[in-house]
Motif scaffolding. Structure first.
Motif, PDB file in Angstrom:
ATOM      1  N   GLN A  81     -28.049  41.515 -29.470  1.00  0.00           N
ATOM      2  CA  GLN A  81     -28.591  42.018 -30.728  1.00  0.00           C
ATOM      3  C   GLN A  81     -27.430  42.572 -31.544  1.00  0.00           C
ATOM      4  N   MET A  82     -27.255  42.031 -32.740  1.00  0.00           N
ATOM      5  CA  MET A  82     -26.127  42.431 -33.585  1.00  0.00           C
ATOM      6  C   MET A  82     -26.664  43.040 -34.874  1.00  0.00           C
ATOM      7  N   ASN A  83     -26.389  44.308 -35.064  1.00  0.00           N
ATOM      8  CA  ASN A  83     -26.841  45.037 -36.244  1.00  0.00           C
ATOM      9  C   ASN A  83     -25.652  45.462 -37.093  1.00  0.00           C
ATOM     10  N   ASN A  84     -25.947  45.783 -38.345  1.00  0.00           N
ATOM     11  CA  ASN A  84     -24.914  46.269 -39.261  1.00  0.00           C
ATOM     12  C   ASN A  84     -23.683  45.359 -39.229  1.00  0.00           C
ATOM     13  N   LEU A  85     -23.933  44.085 -39.386  1.00  0.00           N
ATOM     14  CA  LEU A  85     -22.850  43.106 -39.304  1.00  0.00           C
ATOM     15  C   LEU A  85     -21.881  43.261 -40.463  1.00  0.00           C
ATOM     16  N   ILE A  86     -20.630  42.989 -40.164  1.00  0.00           N
ATOM     17  CA  ILE A  86     -19.554  43.060 -41.149  1.00  0.00           C
ATOM     18  C   ILE A  86     -18.844  41.706 -41.188  1.00  0.00           C
ATOM     19  N   PRO A  87     -18.127  41.399 -42.284  1.00  0.00           N
ATOM     20  CA  PRO A  87     -17.452  40.095 -42.376  1.00  0.00           C
ATOM     21  C   PRO A  87     -16.504  39.811 -41.205  1.00  0.00           C
ATOM     22  N   GLU A  88     -15.931  40.859 -40.636  1.00  0.00           N
ATOM     23  CA  GLU A  88     -15.009  40.682 -39.502  1.00  0.00           C
ATOM     24  C   GLU A  88     -15.713  40.199 -38.233  1.00  0.00           C
ATOM     25  N   ASP A  89     -17.039  40.208 -38.238  1.00  0.00           N
ATOM     26  CA  ASP A  89     -17.796  39.680 -37.095  1.00  0.00           C
ATOM     27  C   ASP A  89     -17.949  38.165 -37.170  1.00  0.00           C
ATOM     28  N   THR A  90     -17.518  37.557 -38.259  1.00  0.00           N
ATOM     29  CA  THR A  90     -17.614  36.105 -38.406  1.00  0.00           C
ATOM     30  C   THR A  90     -16.793  35.400 -37.334  1.00  0.00           C
ATOM     31  N   ALA A  91     -17.460  34.541 -36.575  1.00  0.00           N
ATOM     32  CA  ALA A  91     -16.808  33.847 -35.460  1.00  0.00           C
ATOM     33  C   ALA A  91     -17.823  32.912 -34.808  1.00  0.00           C
ATOM     34  N   VAL A  92     -17.311  32.081 -33.905  1.00  0.00           N
ATOM     35  CA  VAL A  92     -18.190  31.358 -32.991  1.00  0.00           C
ATOM     36  C   VAL A  92     -18.383  32.249 -31.770  1.00  0.00           C
ATOM     37  N   TYR A  93     -19.628  32.467 -31.413  1.00  0.00           N
ATOM     38  CA  TYR A  93     -19.963  33.341 -30.287  1.00  0.00           C
ATOM     39  C   TYR A  93     -20.333  32.495 -29.070  1.00  0.00           C
ATOM     40  N   TYR A  94     -19.739  32.846 -27.934  1.00  0.00           N
ATOM     41  CA  TYR A  94     -19.939  32.129 -26.690  1.00  0.00           C
ATOM     42  C   TYR A  94     -20.542  33.061 -25.637  1.00  0.00           C
ATOM     43  N   CYS A  95     -21.503  32.533 -24.876  1.00  0.00           N
ATOM     44  CA  CYS A  95     -21.986  33.263 -23.720  1.00  0.00           C
ATOM     45  C   CYS A  95     -21.326  32.671 -22.474  1.00  0.00           C
ATOM     46  N   ALA A  96     -21.233  33.493 -21.436  1.00  0.00           N
ATOM     47  CA  ALA A  96     -20.560  33.064 -20.216  1.00  0.00           C
ATOM     48  C   ALA A  96     -21.141  33.804 -19.022  1.00  0.00           C
ATOM     49  N   ALA A  97     -20.983  33.203 -17.846  1.00  0.00           N
ATOM     50  CA  ALA A  97     -21.503  33.758 -16.605  1.00  0.00           C
ATOM     51  C   ALA A  97     -20.366  33.984 -15.623  1.00  0.00           C
ATOM     52  N   SER A  98     -20.431  35.114 -14.908  1.00  0.00           N
ATOM     53  CA  SER A  98     -19.343  35.499 -14.022  1.00  0.00           C
ATOM     54  C   SER A  98     -19.857  35.959 -12.665  1.00  0.00           C
ATOM     55  N   ARG A  99     -19.220  35.498 -11.592  1.00  0.00           N
ATOM     56  CA  ARG A  99     -19.524  35.994 -10.256  1.00  0.00           C
ATOM     57  C   ARG A  99     -18.687  37.216  -9.910  1.00  0.00           C
ATOM     58  N   PHE A 100     -17.753  37.575 -10.794  1.00  0.00           N
ATOM     59  CA  PHE A 100     -16.891  38.726 -10.563  1.00  0.00           C
ATOM     60  C   PHE A 100     -17.750  39.980 -10.472  1.00  0.00           C
ATOM     61  N   THR A 101     -17.569  40.762  -9.428  1.00  0.00           N
ATOM     62  CA  THR A 101     -18.424  41.920  -9.209  1.00  0.00           C
ATOM     63  C   THR A 101     -17.980  43.162  -9.977  1.00  0.00           C
ATOM     64  N   GLY A 102     -16.764  43.106 -10.527  1.00  0.00           N
ATOM     65  CA  GLY A 102     -16.284  44.224 -11.322  1.00  0.00           C
ATOM     66  C   GLY A 102     -16.629  44.027 -12.779  1.00  0.00           C
ATOM     67  N   LEU A 103     -15.936  44.754 -13.642  1.00  0.00           N
ATOM     68  CA  LEU A 103     -16.142  44.647 -15.085  1.00  0.00           C
ATOM     69  C   LEU A 103     -15.356  43.445 -15.593  1.00  0.00           C
ATOM     70  N   ALA A 104     -16.045  42.412 -15.974  1.00  0.00           N
ATOM     71  CA  ALA A 104     -15.418  41.156 -16.381  1.00  0.00           C
ATOM     72  C   ALA A 104     -15.131  41.181 -17.874  1.00  0.00           C
ATOM     73  N   LEU A 105     -13.892  41.485 -18.223  1.00  0.00           N
ATOM     74  CA  LEU A 105     -13.486  41.592 -19.616  1.00  0.00           C
ATOM     75  C   LEU A 105     -12.668  40.403 -20.094  1.00  0.00           C
ATOM     76  N   ARG A 106     -12.168  39.606 -19.169  1.00  0.00           N
ATOM     77  CA  ARG A 106     -11.254  38.527 -19.519  1.00  0.00           C
ATOM     78  C   ARG A 106     -11.938  37.187 -19.362  1.00  0.00           C
ATOM     79  N   ALA A 107     -11.544  36.246 -20.190  1.00  0.00           N
ATOM     80  CA  ALA A 107     -12.180  34.935 -20.160  1.00  0.00           C
ATOM     81  C   ALA A 107     -12.065  34.294 -18.782  1.00  0.00           C
ATOM     82  N   TYR A 108     -10.954  34.478 -18.102  1.00  0.00           N
ATOM     83  CA  TYR A 108     -10.782  33.821 -16.804  1.00  0.00           C
ATOM     84  C   TYR A 108     -11.596  34.469 -15.692  1.00  0.00           C
ATOM     85  N   ASP A 109     -12.271  35.587 -15.993  1.00  0.00           N
ATOM     86  CA  ASP A 109     -13.209  36.171 -15.033  1.00  0.00           C
ATOM     87  C   ASP A 109     -14.520  35.410 -14.979  1.00  0.00           C
ATOM     88  N   TYR A 110     -14.739  34.501 -15.945  1.00  0.00           N
ATOM     89  CA  TYR A 110     -16.014  33.830 -16.081  1.00  0.00           C
ATOM     90  C   TYR A 110     -15.965  32.408 -15.542  1.00  0.00           C
TER      91      TYR A 110
END
Length: 123
Positions: A81-110
């Protein structure tokens, strides 16, 4: 394995959008889920993460307080859910799934990625 992102579009600054990512082909309940975005000429960046059981969430500082990630295990779907959108939010948005049990912040964690959905915010 399929991750189908949808819900993108054109919105004016200050508006809202809700992205969905429907998944299949893997056991959704065992995977953390994340959203990333990539603007033209920029690297893909982390947006948000939700743990495998939905108990914890994490956001990039640029979207904290404006975006909310959630998941529905019955539908094997993750939302952004994206509220109060700003022009800087313009992008292609991707969803991803990760088996990493920690906090997956990097693309290669997915492990698995969706095809992306375009979000354009006009000023």
């Amino acid at each position: 394995v399929q991750l189908q992102a949808s819900g993108g579009g054109l919105v004016q600054a200050g508006g809202s959008l809700r992205l969905s990512c429907a998944t299949s082909g893997f056991f959704f309940g065992s995977y953390a889920m994340g959203w990333f975005r990539q603007a033209p000429g920029k690297e893909r960046e982390f947006v948000s993460h939700v743990s495998w059981n939905g108990a914890s969430t994490h956001y990039a500082g640029s979207v904290e307080g404006r975006f909310t990630i959630s998941r529905d295990s019955a539908k094997s779907t993750v939302y952004l859910q994206m509220n109060n959108l700003i022009p800087e939010d313009t992008a292609v948005y991707y969803c991803a799934a990760s088996r990493f049990t920690g906090l997956a912040l990097r693309a290669y964690d997915y492990d698995f990625w969706g095809q992306g959905t375009q979000v354009t915010v006009s000023s």
